[in-house]
Design an enzyme around this catalytic site. Structure first.
Site, short mmCIF file in Angstrom:
data_model
loop_
_atom_site.label_atom_id
_atom_site.label_comp_id
_atom_site.label_asym_id
_atom_site.label_seq_id
_atom_site.Cartn_x
_atom_site.Cartn_y
_atom_site.Cartn_z
N ASP A 101 -12.92 -5.81 0.35
CA ASP A 101 -12.13 -4.39 -0.59
C ASP A 101 -10.96 -3.90 -0.09
O ASP A 101 -10.79 -4.04 1.40
CB ASP A 101 -13.34 -4.08 -0.26
CG ASP A 101 -14.24 -4.68 -1.79
OD1 ASP A 101 -14.64 -5.61 -1.95
OD2 ASP A 101 -15.67 -4.14 -1.03
N1 URA Z 1 -18.94 -6.45 1.21
C1 URA Z 1 -18.27 -5.75 0.63
O1 URA Z 1 -19.00 -5.15 -0.39
N2 URA Z 1 -16.97 -5.68 0.51
C2 URA Z 1 -16.17 -6.55 1.25
O2 URA Z 1 -15.23 -6.31 0.94
C3 URA Z 1 -16.53 -7.49 2.00
C4 URA Z 1 -18.29 -8.19 1.83
#
Ligand code: URA
Length: 236
Positions: A101
């Protein structure tokens, strides 16, 4: 890269000539005759010999410590993970192995070896991903049990058992390590949401045999020979 593509490209054969080389048993990897045309190889960890000539690949493997604010996308109005690379290291065939993310930091593998990237993401390969997170509440032994049994997201989707370790905790904040073997969308955040808690900081520290170590945030480095050797089982 794929053995058939490597032969066609480097020996400038037609598809038919390439296939004949396989049929005649002229293709060897690490001293063994292979017949699997789509075998994934890299000359830094495989000895590739075709008709007694040694072939070399030129795939790239970069381990990036992704900073927050950067998106895992090829193109975006925001800075992308590929913008983090020096111009001389950018190649159109590089792709990210999975996505983090925008606000997540940490380990992201960028490679031109699309087959390896694809295979590392296959759920049946069960490649471990280790995250460290700050949670906005006290994470309890009960949470550890729930994660170990398999969390069910709000909405009903269920996750495989995961290992949750509490590194430190206070009533209003906890620091945890979580090891999962899947890669669902927003998985870590949704797992904590399912227990009524919120991830306020997230960082991936390991994926399979690869670890972030002391690599500073926002920097990257090529994988070492040793790391590529550790990935060799994923070259199918
Ligand atoms: N899980 C999440 O919620 N976000 C990420 O970026 C990676 C794993």
């Amino acid at each position: 890269m794929r053995l058939d593509k490597l032969i066609e490209r480097q020996l400038q054969t037609s598809r038919k000539q390439m296939k004949r080389l396989f049929l005649m048993g002229k293709v060897q990897v690490d001293g063994e005759t292979v017949y699997q045309e789509n075998k994934n190889v890299d000359s830094s960890i495989h000895t590739i010999q075709v008709d007694n000539q040694t072939l070399l690949t030129d795939d790239r493997y970069y381990l990036l410590n992704k900073p927050s604010g950067v998106v895992t996308a090829n193109q975006d109005r925001l800075p992308t993970v590929f913008n983090q690379l020096r111009v001389e290291d950018r190649r159109v065939d590089l792709s990210a192995v999975g996505r983090l993310d925008r606000d997540t930091e940490g380990l992201l593998l960028l490679t031109s070896n699309g087959q390896l990237g694809y295979d590392l993401l296959q759920p049946k390969k069960k490649v471990t991903k280790v995250y460290e997170a700050i949670i906005n509440a006290e994470v309890t032994a009960e949470d550890v049990t729930l994660f170990g049994e398999g969390i069910t997201f709000h909405g009903g989707e269920s996750c495989q058992p995961a290992k949750l370790e509490i590194l430190s905790r206070k009533l209003e904040e906890s620091y945890v390590r979580l090891t999962i073997r899947e890669g669902k969308y927003h998985q870590v955040k949704k797992m904590f949401l399912a227990t009524g808690k919120k991830v306020i900081y997230l960082r991936r520290v390991a994926m399979g045999p690869l670890t972030l170590g002391e690599l500073p945030t926002g920097t990257y480095r090529p994988l070492t020979q040793e790391e590529l050797l550790q990935l060799k089982p994923y070259f199918r």
